[in-house]
Enzyme design. Structure first.
Site, short mmCIF file in Angstrom:
data_model
loop_
_atom_site.label_atom_id
_atom_site.label_comp_id
_atom_site.label_asym_id
_atom_site.label_seq_id
_atom_site.Cartn_x
_atom_site.Cartn_y
_atom_site.Cartn_z
N PRO A 6 -7.59 -1.33 11.14
CG PRO A 6 -9.07 0.46 11.18
CD PRO A 6 -8.20 -0.36 12.03
CD GLU A 7 -2.72 -3.80 7.50
OE1 GLU A 7 -2.25 -3.91 6.36
OE2 GLU A 7 -2.37 -4.50 8.45
#
Length: 270
Positions: A2-3
């Site tokens: 996850p960014e």
DNA sequence: AATCGCGCCTGACGGC
DNA sequence: TGCCGTCAGGCGCGAT
């Protein structure tokens, strides 16, 4: 992994399930995350309504009157809203049980994520205090990046991934934004002019905005709160495309820059 | 002050 | 087939 777009997608997905609900219990099956999950969470949180589900950088903030849960998903963390009696599977480390019979369930096989609890202003928390501006706010300008990059000899990719400079940009979106801006990821940050930094900010905002619209990028294990994948992977222009043709006809290359696999088009990016 | 390298951790993957 | 070594990857931290 996850960014910012993935975390924002998760935030948006869990928000309607949490807002206005009250926490009835916290079950910690595995406290050994990146940092130990604090003891006494259940006592602190039981009876607390969730007032807001916010995001700062890649951190999720579950805000209650008594304090804030600060959650980071690390590399492999995910959140699902499940019926509270759903048997936990491997790596389902924490449940926040809600007063509607459901639970917010944190799974994190690699345990690079973390869960913190603070009764103070979360913005003053050790982990958040020193963070740079949000890339999708007007607070981030090309002129700022230009100014802060003076004298820096490390690559612009490393500069972009430094959370004190700007938050939320990880390995995937650094490659994508630099491609969009036509800047070579290995170029020293201090040797890029103001005009190109303005273009880079626009590129960052375009790429992150599009990724959020697509529900994030699923490479392997990212899923939204309802289990669906994100669809930005097919819109990636360079990431994971070594050897494939760029739109210009040249071949996309892969090289390690800033200690990570980096993708770029040597013809389009200078 | 800026930069680099390490370590945390598991699953996927490739070689034999 | 199965075992084992290698790698990925966010990010804080200590070393340089």
């Amino acid at each position: 992994m996850p960014e910012l777009p993935e975390v924002e997608t998760i935030r948006h997905g869990i928000e309607p399930h949490l807002l206005g609900r009250t926490i009835t219990d916290v079950a910690v099956r595995e406290p050994r995350l990146r940092w130990p999950v604090p003891a006494g969470l259940s006592e602190a949180l039981t009876g607390q309504p969730v007032e807001a589900v916010a995001r700062r950088a890649k951190y999720l903030l579950l805000i209650t009157p008594a304090g804030t849960v600060i959650l980071h998903l690390g590399m492999s963390g995910s959140l699902r809203v499940v019926a509270a009696d759903t048997p936990p599977q491997a790596h389902d480390h924490v449940d926040l049980c809600l007063n509607d019979g459901r639970a917010l369930r944190l799974r994190d096989p690699r345990r690079f994520g973390s869960l913190h609890w603070t009764r103070e202003d979360p913005g003053q928390h050790q982990l958040l205090r020193e963070l740079g501006p949000e890339p999708l706010d007007d607070a981030l300008t090309g002129d700022d990046l230009y100014r802060r990059s003076r004298g820096r000899r490390a690559s612009v990719k490393a500069f972009l991934m430094d959370s004190r400079i700007v938050v939320g940009i990880g390995n995937i979106y650094a490659s994508e934004a630099l491609f969009e801006a036509g800047i070579h990821p290995g170029r020293a940050a201090g040797r890029i002019g103001p005009q190109r930094y303005r273009r880079l900010v626009t590129a960052i905002q375009t790429v992150l905005g599009r990724a959020i619209e697509a529900g994030g990028t699923t490479l392997r294990d990212f899923t939204r709160a309802d289990g669906r994948p994100g669809f930005f992977r097919q819109a990636l222009r360079v990431y994971g495309r070594a050897g494939q043709p760029c739109a210009c006809g040249g071949a996309i290359r892969q090289r390690v820059i800033a200690q990570r696999a980096t993708y770029f088009c040597p013809r389009c990016q200078r």
